[in-house]
Design a protein around this motif. Structure first.
Motif, short mmCIF file in Angstrom:
data_model
loop_
_atom_site.label_atom_id
_atom_site.label_comp_id
_atom_site.label_asym_id
_atom_site.label_seq_id
_atom_site.Cartn_x
_atom_site.Cartn_y
_atom_site.Cartn_z
N GLN A 75 -9.30 -0.39 -2.28
CA GLN A 75 -8.91 -1.23 -1.15
C GLN A 75 -9.78 -0.92 0.08
O GLN A 75 -10.15 -1.83 0.82
CB GLN A 75 -7.43 -1.04 -0.82
CG GLN A 75 -6.47 -1.39 -1.96
CD GLN A 75 -6.59 -2.83 -2.42
OE1 GLN A 75 -7.43 -3.15 -3.25
NE2 GLN A 75 -5.77 -3.70 -1.85
N THR A 76 -10.09 0.35 0.27
CA THR A 76 -10.94 0.74 1.40
C THR A 76 -12.33 0.12 1.26
O THR A 76 -12.89 -0.42 2.22
CB THR A 76 -11.06 2.26 1.47
OG1 THR A 76 -9.77 2.82 1.75
CG2 THR A 76 -12.03 2.69 2.56
N THR A 134 -9.48 8.77 2.19
CA THR A 134 -9.89 7.36 2.10
C THR A 134 -11.00 7.02 3.12
O THR A 134 -11.21 5.85 3.43
CB THR A 134 -8.72 6.37 2.26
OG1 THR A 134 -8.22 6.41 3.59
CG2 THR A 134 -7.62 6.66 1.26
N HIS A 183 -6.34 3.12 -3.54
CA HIS A 183 -6.63 3.13 -2.11
C HIS A 183 -8.14 3.17 -1.85
O HIS A 183 -8.63 2.55 -0.88
CB HIS A 183 -5.94 4.31 -1.43
CG HIS A 183 -4.47 4.12 -1.27
ND1 HIS A 183 -3.59 5.16 -1.03
CD2 HIS A 183 -3.70 3.01 -1.31
CE1 HIS A 183 -2.36 4.70 -0.93
NE2 HIS A 183 -2.40 3.39 -1.10
N ASP A 210 0.82 -1.21 0.00
CA ASP A 210 0.00 0.00 0.00
C ASP A 210 0.85 1.26 0.00
O ASP A 210 0.47 2.28 -0.56
CB ASP A 210 -0.92 0.02 1.22
CG ASP A 210 -2.11 -0.92 1.06
OD1 ASP A 210 -2.38 -1.33 -0.09
OD2 ASP A 210 -2.76 -1.23 2.07
N THR A 228 -3.00 6.17 -7.52
CA THR A 228 -2.83 5.70 -6.14
C THR A 228 -4.08 5.98 -5.31
O THR A 228 -4.53 5.13 -4.53
CB THR A 228 -1.61 6.36 -5.49
OG1 THR A 228 -0.43 6.00 -6.23
CG2 THR A 228 -1.44 5.91 -4.05
N ARG A 229 -4.67 7.16 -5.50
CA ARG A 229 -5.89 7.48 -4.76
C ARG A 229 -7.04 6.55 -5.16
O ARG A 229 -7.81 6.09 -4.30
CB ARG A 229 -6.28 8.95 -4.99
CG ARG A 229 -5.38 9.95 -4.28
CD ARG A 229 -5.97 11.34 -4.30
NE ARG A 229 -5.93 11.91 -5.64
CZ ARG A 229 -4.90 12.62 -6.12
NH1 ARG A 229 -3.83 12.83 -5.37
NH2 ARG A 229 -4.95 13.11 -7.35
#
Length: 254
Positions: free
Chosen positions: A128-129, A184, A125, A90, A121-122
């Protein structure tokens, strides 16, 4: 009513009446259904890019690449969708492989060993959140589509139940998780169904029928299901029956 009978009954009813299809009755419905159609098409194209990109990835790098794969993100680029498969931690996610879907065909694909951009990347993430959020799954396998809002303040992560059984259609268990791209944090979560309903996939049938309780109108995930499986989808909501064919929503008036 048995599921197969409901399918045949509703489909026959809709196609038998030349005046059976009507537009939504209010301007508010028209606006919402236009949004639903647009987003549903977008989800379908992003999901298809990930699906075809996964096939290309495994063909080029082998099945063992799954041990390195952390997930993927998709990005709209004009009339194309670019899917980036991600590896690494991450703290430093990296592009592992990229593929571009234009129309219905992958026009480019190949290994891409590079750090993700800040925007990518945002999005990763946010994915993934959403995947780690406490939703109630209806399948051991979920596909994801991340669609950022105009302005980039948040993204809607669609969690879509997958299946390896070609004879069933998972119509329950989809979610939309809205994630703040800067922090996030989860802003809201929407469940598109109240059960883990699956429908039989009858190849000879003209369509499928389901009832829906979670919203007063069909949703973008219904459009996605229609486009993904290539069958007309008839949805009973209260006293109304809606049809979705080729991604277009109509109110059926038998």
């Amino acid at each position: 009513m048995p599921q197969w009978f409901a399918v045949v009954f509703v489909c026959a009813l809709a196609f038998a009446n030349p005046y059976a299809v009507a537009e939504a009755q209010t301007p508010e419905q028209q606006i919402e259904l236009s949004r639903v159609e647009r987003v549903g098409h977008d989800i379908y194209e992003h999901d298809r890019a990930a699906w075809l990109g996964t096939d290309a990835l495994r063909e080029e790098l082998g099945d063992e690449v799954g041990l390195r794969l952390r997930g993927w993100i998709t990005e709209r680029d004009g009339d194309a969708v670019i899917v980036t498969f991600v590896s690494g931690p991450d703290s430093g996610p990296r592009a592992l492989y990229r593929a571009t879907l234009r129309g219905d065909v992958l026009t480019a694909s190949g290994v891409a060993d590079a750090p993700l951009t800040d925007a990518q990347t945002r999005l990763f993430h946010a994915r993934q959140t959403a995947m780690a959020s406490p939703f109630a799954p209806c399948s051991p396998n979920y596909n994801t589509v991340v669609i950022p809002a105009v302005g980039g303040e948040f993204a809607d992560v669609y969690l879509l139940p997958g299946t390896t059984d070609a004879n069933v259609v998972p119509v329950g268990g989809a979610y939309r998780v809205r994630v703040n791209l800067a922090t996030t944090e989860i802003i809201e979560t929407q469940a598109f169904s109240r059960s883990c309903l699956v429908l039989p996939f009858e190849r000879a049938a003209v369509g499928m029928f389901m009832t829906h309780l979670a919203t007063p109108l069909p949703t973008e995930t219904h459009v996605f299901i229609n486009l993904s499986f290539g069958k007309a989808l008839f949805i009973g909501i209260g006293a109304e029956v809606w049809s979705i064919e080729n991604g277009r929503i109509r109110l059926v008036r038998p």
